[in-house]
Design a protein around this motif. Structure first.
Motif, PDB file in Angstrom:
ATOM      1  N   ARG A 190      -0.511  15.020   1.117  1.00  0.00           N
ATOM      2  CA  ARG A 190       0.325  14.814  -0.064  1.00  0.00           C
ATOM      3  C   ARG A 190       1.387  15.898  -0.236  1.00  0.00           C
ATOM      4  O   ARG A 190       2.556  15.583  -0.540  1.00  0.00           O
ATOM      5  CB  ARG A 190      -0.547  14.772  -1.332  1.00  0.00           C
ATOM      6  CG  ARG A 190       0.214  14.295  -2.576  1.00  0.00           C
ATOM      7  CD  ARG A 190      -0.566  14.520  -3.845  1.00  0.00           C
ATOM      8  NE  ARG A 190      -0.671  15.937  -4.191  1.00  0.00           N
ATOM      9  CZ  ARG A 190       0.295  16.617  -4.797  1.00  0.00           C
ATOM     10  NH1 ARG A 190       1.434  16.027  -5.132  1.00  0.00           N
ATOM     11  NH2 ARG A 190       0.143  17.900  -5.067  1.00  0.00           N
ATOM     12  N   HIS A 222       0.801  -1.222   0.000  1.00  0.00           N
ATOM     13  CA  HIS A 222       0.000   0.000   0.000  1.00  0.00           C
ATOM     14  C   HIS A 222       0.833   1.270   0.000  1.00  0.00           C
ATOM     15  O   HIS A 222       0.545   2.213  -0.758  1.00  0.00           O
ATOM     16  CB  HIS A 222      -0.943  -0.022   1.205  1.00  0.00           C
ATOM     17  CG  HIS A 222      -1.933   1.085   1.228  1.00  0.00           C
ATOM     18  ND1 HIS A 222      -1.709   2.262   1.904  1.00  0.00           N
ATOM     19  CD2 HIS A 222      -3.139   1.212   0.640  1.00  0.00           C
ATOM     20  CE1 HIS A 222      -2.755   3.069   1.740  1.00  0.00           C
ATOM     21  NE2 HIS A 222      -3.633   2.455   0.981  1.00  0.00           N
ATOM     22  N   PHE A 223       1.882   1.323   0.836  1.00  0.00           N
ATOM     23  CA  PHE A 223       2.651   2.579   0.916  1.00  0.00           C
ATOM     24  C   PHE A 223       3.333   2.900  -0.411  1.00  0.00           C
ATOM     25  O   PHE A 223       3.580   4.074  -0.711  1.00  0.00           O
ATOM     26  CB  PHE A 223       3.664   2.536   2.066  1.00  0.00           C
ATOM     27  CG  PHE A 223       4.926   1.770   1.791  1.00  0.00           C
ATOM     28  CD1 PHE A 223       5.965   2.322   1.040  1.00  0.00           C
ATOM     29  CD2 PHE A 223       5.105   0.491   2.295  1.00  0.00           C
ATOM     30  CE1 PHE A 223       7.128   1.612   0.789  1.00  0.00           C
ATOM     31  CE2 PHE A 223       6.257  -0.230   2.044  1.00  0.00           C
ATOM     32  CZ  PHE A 223       7.273   0.333   1.295  1.00  0.00           C
ATOM     33  N   ILE A 229      -5.843   4.337  -5.240  1.00  0.00           N
ATOM     34  CA  ILE A 229      -5.132   5.017  -4.154  1.00  0.00           C
ATOM     35  C   ILE A 229      -5.366   6.522  -4.265  1.00  0.00           C
ATOM     36  O   ILE A 229      -5.182   7.110  -5.328  1.00  0.00           O
ATOM     37  CB  ILE A 229      -3.622   4.747  -4.218  1.00  0.00           C
ATOM     38  CG1 ILE A 229      -3.312   3.262  -4.003  1.00  0.00           C
ATOM     39  CG2 ILE A 229      -2.859   5.610  -3.222  1.00  0.00           C
ATOM     40  CD1 ILE A 229      -3.393   2.793  -2.587  1.00  0.00           C
ATOM     41  N   GLU A 264       0.843   4.678  -2.449  1.00  0.00           N
ATOM     42  CA  GLU A 264       0.733   6.054  -1.925  1.00  0.00           C
ATOM     43  C   GLU A 264       1.872   6.929  -2.439  1.00  0.00           C
ATOM     44  O   GLU A 264       1.650   8.083  -2.809  1.00  0.00           O
ATOM     45  CB  GLU A 264       0.754   6.032  -0.391  1.00  0.00           C
ATOM     46  CG  GLU A 264      -0.533   5.601   0.253  1.00  0.00           C
ATOM     47  CD  GLU A 264      -0.497   5.763   1.765  1.00  0.00           C
ATOM     48  OE1 GLU A 264      -1.565   5.966   2.365  1.00  0.00           O
ATOM     49  OE2 GLU A 264       0.604   5.680   2.359  1.00  0.00           O
ATOM     50  N   VAL A 282      -4.584  10.239  -1.895  1.00  0.00           N
ATOM     51  CA  VAL A 282      -3.916  10.853  -0.752  1.00  0.00           C
ATOM     52  C   VAL A 282      -4.424  12.282  -0.629  1.00  0.00           C
ATOM     53  O   VAL A 282      -4.308  13.064  -1.583  1.00  0.00           O
ATOM     54  CB  VAL A 282      -2.377  10.854  -0.924  1.00  0.00           C
ATOM     55  CG1 VAL A 282      -1.696  11.539   0.264  1.00  0.00           C
ATOM     56  CG2 VAL A 282      -1.843   9.428  -1.089  1.00  0.00           C
ATOM     57  N   THR A 293       3.765   5.189   6.027  1.00  0.00           N
ATOM     58  CA  THR A 293       2.528   5.706   5.453  1.00  0.00           C
ATOM     59  C   THR A 293       2.699   7.138   4.960  1.00  0.00           C
ATOM     60  O   THR A 293       3.671   7.828   5.308  1.00  0.00           O
ATOM     61  CB  THR A 293       1.408   5.682   6.496  1.00  0.00           C
ATOM     62  OG1 THR A 293       1.752   6.595   7.564  1.00  0.00           O
ATOM     63  CG2 THR A 293       1.197   4.282   7.069  1.00  0.00           C
ATOM     64  N   ALA A 294       1.752   7.581   4.170  1.00  0.00           N
ATOM     65  CA  ALA A 294       1.765   8.964   3.687  1.00  0.00           C
ATOM     66  C   ALA A 294       1.721   9.944   4.855  1.00  0.00           C
ATOM     67  O   ALA A 294       2.339  11.017   4.801  1.00  0.00           O
ATOM     68  CB  ALA A 294       0.589   9.200   2.742  1.00  0.00           C
ATOM     69  N   LYS A 304       1.201   8.010  -5.892  1.00  0.00           N
ATOM     70  CA  LYS A 304       0.146   9.035  -5.936  1.00  0.00           C
ATOM     71  C   LYS A 304       0.675  10.376  -5.444  1.00  0.00           C
ATOM     72  O   LYS A 304       0.305  11.445  -5.982  1.00  0.00           O
ATOM     73  CB  LYS A 304      -1.054   8.597  -5.101  1.00  0.00           C
ATOM     74  CG  LYS A 304      -2.268   9.512  -5.253  1.00  0.00           C
ATOM     75  CD  LYS A 304      -2.830   9.476  -6.676  1.00  0.00           C
ATOM     76  CE  LYS A 304      -4.073  10.337  -6.810  1.00  0.00           C
ATOM     77  NZ  LYS A 304      -4.640  10.269  -8.178  1.00  0.00           N
TER      78      LYS A 304
END
Length: 327
Positions: free
Chosen positions: A312, A79-80, A305, A83, A307, A133-134, A86
């Motif tokens: 962001r 997942h990261f 995805i 992110e 953010v 993570t974001a 994105k």
């Protein structure tokens, strides 16, 4: 239930793929029709690596995401990583095969707890490993990967305090290499810390093998290694070394590329404590990426995805700072 609701609830589109089709051929057709690019990490299954446009480690994947001209980025990893793509491409669609493909290391740094930790060291420069993570990236001054962590820490003035997060094992390795006294967040990757001390027995059984290890491994493993480096660095070392046997202490997915590069060499996965199908170090999240899920993610363009801009924008600054140093 519509497709979006299904993807949000289940984490992926669980529709059956059409019977009798060649999934690889259909994925390549979809890629062309939708002007998509498939980015894959070394740790996903080999059948996905074989049809990806780019296969690499976190630094290479971030660079590939930054430079792509595709309209849609399909990220086969965790997942990261989606992110990060994105963060770099706010106007492109970014999809992943399975939203459930998380990361134990990223999960080890919850947003609120890290914010409180950072507040205890208000003058420190925050260096975060890209495996976060974001939200954590947004609280970071500069991102790093295992490929460039030493270089990035060395770029920071000696008088500055440095918080290094979230991987404590990588942080200890970087501290040792640079001589810097880092303030470490106590996170870890379940795959790399699961490498078994049975490694000693494997070494005794293969006395001519060199041990190559990823710096996310525990110090007790790194202290035995003949070479330490990122997945890309491990691959390069195995390719270029005159030695013919290697014990590989990282996620076993890298063995696919290694076998392609050096089919004549003996590659031995380091043993893992966890009992699994390969008796080696496998990331359960990376293995959530399958051809069926990849096909559906491209066909339905879900799960996507996103953010938030307030996250962001500061995260982008930290990622861009890394990419600038890594040119």
């Amino acid at each position: 239930m519509n497709l979006l609701e299904e993807a949000n609830r289940v984490g992926y589109v669980s529709r059956s793929t059409p019977k009798g089709i060649d999934l690889k051929e259909e994925i390549l057709k979809l890629k062309k029709e939708k002007n998509a690019v498939i980015l894959a990490h070394y740790y996903v299954d080999g059948e996905i690596q074989e049809i990806a446009d780019y296969v690499g480690d976190s630094l290479g994947l971030a660079q590939a995401a930054e430079s792509t001209t595709a309209d849609m980025i399909v990220f086969c990893g965790v997942h990261f990583m989606g992110e990060t793509a994105k963060i770099l491409n706010p106007h492109k669609k970014v999809v992943i095969p399975d939203f459930n493909a998380g990361c134990s290391l990223a999960d080890s740094a919850p947003k609120e707890e890290f914010a409180a930790f950072k507040a205890q060291h208000p003058d420190a420069v925050v260096v975060s490993y890209i495996n976060c993570t974001a939200d954590i990236k947004a609280m970071t001054d500069i991102i790093c990967t295992s490929s460039n962590a030493v270089k990035i820490v060395e770029s920071i003035p000696a008088e500055k305090e440095i918080i290094f997060a979230p991987d404590a094992n990588l942080g200890r390795y970087v501290a040792k290499k640079t001589g810097r006294d880092l303030i470490l967040w106590d996170g870890a990757c379940i795959v790399h810390i699961d490498i078994s001390l049975e490694l000693k027995k494997v070494r005794e059984e293969n006395p001519n093998a060199l041990l190559v290890a990823h710096p996310e491994c525990k110090e007790i493993i790194l202290s035995q290694a003949d070479f330490i480096g990122s997945t890309t660095a491990l691959l390069k070392f195995v390719e270029e070394s005159d030695n013919q046997e290697f014990i590989v202490a990282t996620e076993a997915g890298i063995l696919h590329k290694m076998k392609m590069a050096v089919p004549h060499k003996k590659l031995i996965p380091a043993p893992a404590n966890e009992q699994n199908s390969c008796a080696c170090s496998e990331c359960p999240y990376m293995k959530m990426n399958t051809l069926e899920k990849l096909y559906n993610s491209m066909f339905y363009e879900l799960p996507e995805i996103n953010v938030p801009e307030e996250v962001r924008i500061p995260a982008l600054k930290a990622v861009k700072a890394m990419l600038e140093i890594s040119k």
